[in-house]
Scaffold this motif. Structure first.
Motif, short mmCIF file in Angstrom:
data_model
loop_
_atom_site.label_atom_id
_atom_site.label_comp_id
_atom_site.label_asym_id
_atom_site.label_seq_id
_atom_site.Cartn_x
_atom_site.Cartn_y
_atom_site.Cartn_z
N THR A 83 -36.81 3.24 -3.93
CA THR A 83 -36.60 1.80 -3.78
C THR A 83 -37.06 1.34 -2.40
O THR A 83 -36.96 2.09 -1.44
CB THR A 83 -35.11 1.44 -3.98
N HIS A 84 -37.59 0.16 -2.36
CA HIS A 84 -37.96 -0.45 -1.09
C HIS A 84 -37.26 -1.79 -0.95
O HIS A 84 -37.70 -2.65 -0.22
CB HIS A 84 -39.48 -0.64 -0.99
N ASP A 85 -36.17 -1.94 -1.66
CA ASP A 85 -35.43 -3.19 -1.64
C ASP A 85 -34.74 -3.40 -0.30
O ASP A 85 -34.25 -2.45 0.31
CB ASP A 85 -34.36 -3.20 -2.74
N ILE A 86 -34.72 -4.65 0.12
CA ILE A 86 -33.97 -5.04 1.30
C ILE A 86 -32.85 -5.94 0.80
O ILE A 86 -33.10 -6.98 0.21
CB ILE A 86 -34.85 -5.81 2.31
N ARG A 121 -41.48 2.78 14.81
CA ARG A 121 -41.66 4.14 15.34
C ARG A 121 -40.42 4.98 15.07
O ARG A 121 -40.51 6.12 14.62
CB ARG A 121 -41.97 4.10 16.84
N LEU A 122 -39.24 4.44 15.36
CA LEU A 122 -38.01 5.19 15.12
C LEU A 122 -37.84 5.52 13.65
O LEU A 122 -37.47 6.64 13.29
CB LEU A 122 -36.81 4.41 15.66
N ILE A 123 -38.13 4.56 12.78
CA ILE A 123 -38.01 4.79 11.34
C ILE A 123 -39.03 5.82 10.88
O ILE A 123 -38.72 6.71 10.09
CB ILE A 123 -38.16 3.45 10.58
N ALA A 124 -40.26 5.73 11.38
CA ALA A 124 -41.31 6.67 10.98
C ALA A 124 -40.96 8.10 11.38
O ALA A 124 -41.28 9.05 10.65
CB ALA A 124 -42.65 6.26 11.59
N ALA A 144 -38.28 -1.54 8.26
CA ALA A 144 -38.00 -0.73 7.07
C ALA A 144 -38.90 -1.15 5.91
O ALA A 144 -39.50 -0.31 5.23
CB ALA A 144 -36.53 -0.85 6.69
N ARG A 145 -39.01 -2.43 5.69
CA ARG A 145 -39.86 -2.93 4.61
C ARG A 145 -41.32 -2.54 4.85
O ARG A 145 -42.01 -2.09 3.93
CB ARG A 145 -39.73 -4.44 4.49
N ASN A 146 -41.79 -2.68 6.09
CA ASN A 146 -43.18 -2.33 6.41
C ASN A 146 -43.48 -0.87 6.15
O ASN A 146 -44.62 -0.51 5.82
CB ASN A 146 -43.49 -2.65 7.87
#
Length: 183
Positions: free
Chosen positions: A2-5, A132-135, A158-160
């Motif tokens: 899921t990529h839902d926000i 960067r932190l998310i990646a 997060a969405r990106n």
């Protein structure tokens, strides 16, 4: 995956209490620096890393790792103390999410990202820093909790990067701004 926000307007602690145990993969947040954090409750809902911005020398928990964000200096009038142009980013590690496939310069622990657009929130963080932190510390498809989303930088990042996210915001103006601006 899921990529839902999903965003909600309300008290983060009341909303977090409704989440099942270990229901989010990571928490990445920038709370008000004088806030009280219920770390036990955050650990209950999170099965992965907890990443939190904080004032220098005032972490919300004893960090497993510490990184730094160099903010743009401002011309604020400091009447009782000097300004701090470096914010701490504290890490509490749970699990093994660590993506080492980026250029080496992303792993220095010192970040100097700037906000390119006009800031929508007085404490806004650059989306590039959150990306960067998310990646590095999450995986595609993970769900990230941002309990104090403010400008929404973490949710946008997060969405990106194709992560799902849950965001809470107490202030109805900031909530509406994000909801009406891009969701």
């Amino acid at each position: 995956m899921t990529h839902d926000i999903k965003i909600e307007n309300g008290n983060a602690w009341e909303l977090i209490a409704q989440l099942p145990d270990k229901s989010v993969d990571a928490i990445i947040t920038d709370p008000m620096y004088d806030a009280t954090m219920n770390m036990d409750e955050l650990r209950r809902v999170c099965k992965g890393h907890i990443i939190m911005f904080c004032a220098p020398l005032k972490p919300f928990f004893p960090p497993d790792d510490l990184q730094y964000w160099l903010k743009t200096p401002s011309t604020k009038n400091y009447s009782k103390s000097c300004g701090h142009f470096v914010e701490w980013i504290t890490f509490e590690f749970h699990g093994d999410a660590f993506n080492n496939g980026l250029h080496w310069s992303n792993y220095t622990g010192f970040h100097d990202d700037k906000i390119l657009e006009k800031a929508d929130h007085p404490y806004q963080k650059p989306v590039s820093l959150l990306e960067r932190l998310i990646a590095i510390y999450t995986r595609p498809g993970d769900i990230i909790l941002e309990p104090f989303f403010g400008s929404g930088s973490t949710l946008k990042a997060a969405r990106n990067l194709r992560r799902g996210a849950i965001g809470y915001e107490l202030d109805p103006v900031y909530f509406s701004h994000l909801r009406d601006g891009w969701l």
